[in-house]
Motif scaffolding. Structure first.
Motif, short mmCIF file in Angstrom:
data_model
loop_
_atom_site.label_atom_id
_atom_site.label_comp_id
_atom_site.label_asym_id
_atom_site.label_seq_id
_atom_site.Cartn_x
_atom_site.Cartn_y
_atom_site.Cartn_z
N VAL A 288 -31.74 -22.91 -17.72
CA VAL A 288 -32.74 -23.94 -17.99
C VAL A 288 -33.69 -23.44 -19.07
O VAL A 288 -34.34 -22.40 -18.90
N ALA A 289 -33.76 -24.18 -20.18
CA ALA A 289 -34.70 -23.88 -21.26
C ALA A 289 -34.57 -22.44 -21.74
O ALA A 289 -35.57 -21.74 -21.96
N GLY A 290 -33.34 -21.96 -21.88
CA GLY A 290 -33.12 -20.62 -22.40
C GLY A 290 -33.38 -19.50 -21.42
O GLY A 290 -33.44 -18.33 -21.81
N CYS A 291 -33.55 -19.83 -20.13
CA CYS A 291 -33.79 -18.82 -19.09
C CYS A 291 -32.85 -19.06 -17.93
O CYS A 291 -32.33 -20.16 -17.73
N GLN A 293 -32.43 -19.57 -14.04
CA GLN A 293 -33.32 -20.09 -12.99
C GLN A 293 -32.57 -20.25 -11.68
O GLN A 293 -31.46 -20.78 -11.65
N VAL A 294 -33.19 -19.78 -10.61
CA VAL A 294 -32.67 -19.98 -9.26
C VAL A 294 -33.70 -20.79 -8.48
O VAL A 294 -34.87 -20.43 -8.42
N HIS A 355 -43.15 -31.90 3.75
CA HIS A 355 -42.23 -32.37 2.71
C HIS A 355 -41.43 -31.23 2.08
O HIS A 355 -40.87 -31.41 0.99
N GLY A 356 -41.37 -30.09 2.72
CA GLY A 356 -40.58 -28.99 2.20
C GLY A 356 -41.22 -28.32 0.99
O GLY A 356 -42.32 -28.68 0.55
N ALA A 357 -40.53 -27.32 0.46
CA ALA A 357 -41.03 -26.56 -0.68
C ALA A 357 -39.86 -26.10 -1.53
O ALA A 357 -38.73 -26.01 -1.05
N THR A 358 -40.15 -25.82 -2.80
CA THR A 358 -39.14 -25.33 -3.73
C THR A 358 -39.67 -24.07 -4.40
O THR A 358 -40.70 -24.12 -5.09
N PHE A 359 -38.97 -22.96 -4.19
CA PHE A 359 -39.31 -21.71 -4.86
C PHE A 359 -38.39 -21.53 -6.05
O PHE A 359 -37.18 -21.79 -5.97
N SER A 360 -38.98 -21.06 -7.15
CA SER A 360 -38.23 -20.91 -8.41
C SER A 360 -38.31 -19.47 -8.89
O SER A 360 -39.41 -18.91 -9.03
N LEU A 361 -37.15 -18.88 -9.13
CA LEU A 361 -37.06 -17.56 -9.75
C LEU A 361 -36.55 -17.75 -11.18
O LEU A 361 -35.47 -18.30 -11.39
N VAL A 362 -37.34 -17.33 -12.16
CA VAL A 362 -36.99 -17.48 -13.57
C VAL A 362 -36.87 -16.09 -14.18
O VAL A 362 -37.76 -15.25 -14.02
#
Length: 377
Positions: A288-291, A293-294, A355-362
């Motif tokens: 995503v966008a040159g990186c 992402q998980v 409503h849950g959560a979203t963790f992002s590793l970039v």
């Protein structure tokens, strides 16, 4: 012997004035008589060296002019030096006053008074210096506050298992608890908890001090994601939580695979603990966008807006959480520190509680984006 700055500033101003006054004196002293002679000769039509009354008169006027000019120059030069000295002293004082305030503030900071602030002077350069000192004081105050809070949090985390151990030991001594395998198993569980806390604190310290050993190699972030999810799949089955994996696209990165696996394990483990039975946790890896992402998304408890930043603080737990992790509460802190050591980051987003959560590793894709900082032994 090196003179103080105030003396050197004063002498520099005074030296400029003295040189200027000396040049002015010599210039006027050498040129004025010659120019006066020229003007007088043009008025009388006779040379300066002529044998006439006009010449004699010219000589007397010349002497009078020379004496008056010399006296005027001496008085004017002396007055200019005096005024220049006063101005130099005022300017020097004005320049040194903010520096004295900076010195006083730095002494206070060195003594532990982090609340001191330097007033901003009108000079831009000195104002920038004062601003930097104030910023340093605020940063040190924040660091000291975090240090004190950390000591309290560590003491709190250690108090519970130590209290349990103390109760079991006293119970064994008094015969309240029988010396059976179940009792010793409970003792072992609390000891493991203390050991885990000590290990996590050591990892956190090394991560924050940038002493964590990293061994970056070329790898595939999607492959690491799939393997981590496969390893934790039995735990999701036991908790009756559905695990969805979307990591088909290759995501080339240059990372320490063990450390990145540690991050992914922590994110999936937290998502599992936050999601009730029948819920879903999904993990995906893509470019995503040159990186690289998980994303780890759950349908669990969710987070309030005030918790989105604080959740990465040491020992912080979401208020009102109905399910408590068996960990030490610094897993996300370590995960973010590891990601940032890889020139990446870990962030979180949530629509709110329930409503849950979203963790992002970039992480950066290109190997030359990896900030290789050699670890100190």
């Amino acid at each position: 012997m090196k003179w103080p700055l105030s003396v050197r500033l004063f002498l520099s101003y005074a030296g400029v004035v003295v040189v200027g006054a000396g040049v002015a004196y010599l210039t006027i002293r050498l040129l004025a008589p010659h120019l006066f002679d020229q003007q007088l000769s043009m008025m009388n039509g006779v040379g300066v060296g002529g044998m006439s009354m006009v010449g004699a008169t010219t000589g007397g006027v010349h002497s009078a002019f020379d004496a008056a000019l010399t006296t005027a120059l001496l008085v004017g030069t002396s007055a200019s030096i005096l005024v220049a000295g006063l101005v130099a002293a005022m300017v020097t004082r004005r320049l040194l006053h903010p520096l004295d305030a900076v010195r006083a503030a730095t002494r206070g900071i060195a003594e532990g008074s982090y609340g001191v602030r330097v007033p901003l002077p009108s000079e831009p350069e000195l104002a920038a210096l004062a601003t930097d000192v104030n910023t340093l004081a605020m940063a040190l105050a924040d660091t000291e506050s975090r240090r004190v809070r950390l000591l309290g949090e560590v003491a709190h985390e250690m108090r519970t298992p130590l209290t349990v151990l103390d109760g079991y030991v006293e119970g064994l001594i008094d015969g309240v608890f029988p010396p059976e395998p179940e009792t010793f198993a409970s003792l072992g569980e609390e000891l493991r908890r203390l050991h885990r806390l000590a290990s996590d604190l050591s990892s956190l310290s090394r991560a924050e001090e940038q002493l964590m050993d990293l061994h970056p190699v070329d790898g595939d972030l999607a492959d690491l994601t799939r393997r981590t999810a496969l390893r934790l799949a039995p735990q999701f089955q036991d908790m009756e939580v559905k695990l969805e994996v979307k990591a088909d696209e290759r995501v080339p990165v240059c990372v320490d695979p063990d450390r990145i696996t540690q991050i992914l394990t922590n994110l999936l483990g937290n998502a599992l603990l936050a999601t009730p039975a029948g819920g879903t946790v999904s993990i995906s890896a893509a470019t995503v966008a040159g990186c690289g992402q998980v994303l780890v998304t759950d349908t669990g408890l969710g987070l309030a807006e005030a918790d989105l930043d604080r959740i990465f603080e040491r020992f912080y737990r979401v208020p009102g959480s109905s399910r408590r992790s068996a960990g030490s509460g610094i897993g996300l802190t370590i995960a973010r520190a590891i990601a940032r050591r890889h020139a990446g980051d870990v962030t979180v987003a949530s629509a709110g509680p329930g409503h849950g959560a979203t963790f992002s590793l970039v992480l950066p894709l290109r190997p030359n984006d990896f900030r290789d900082r050699p670890a100190r032994p």
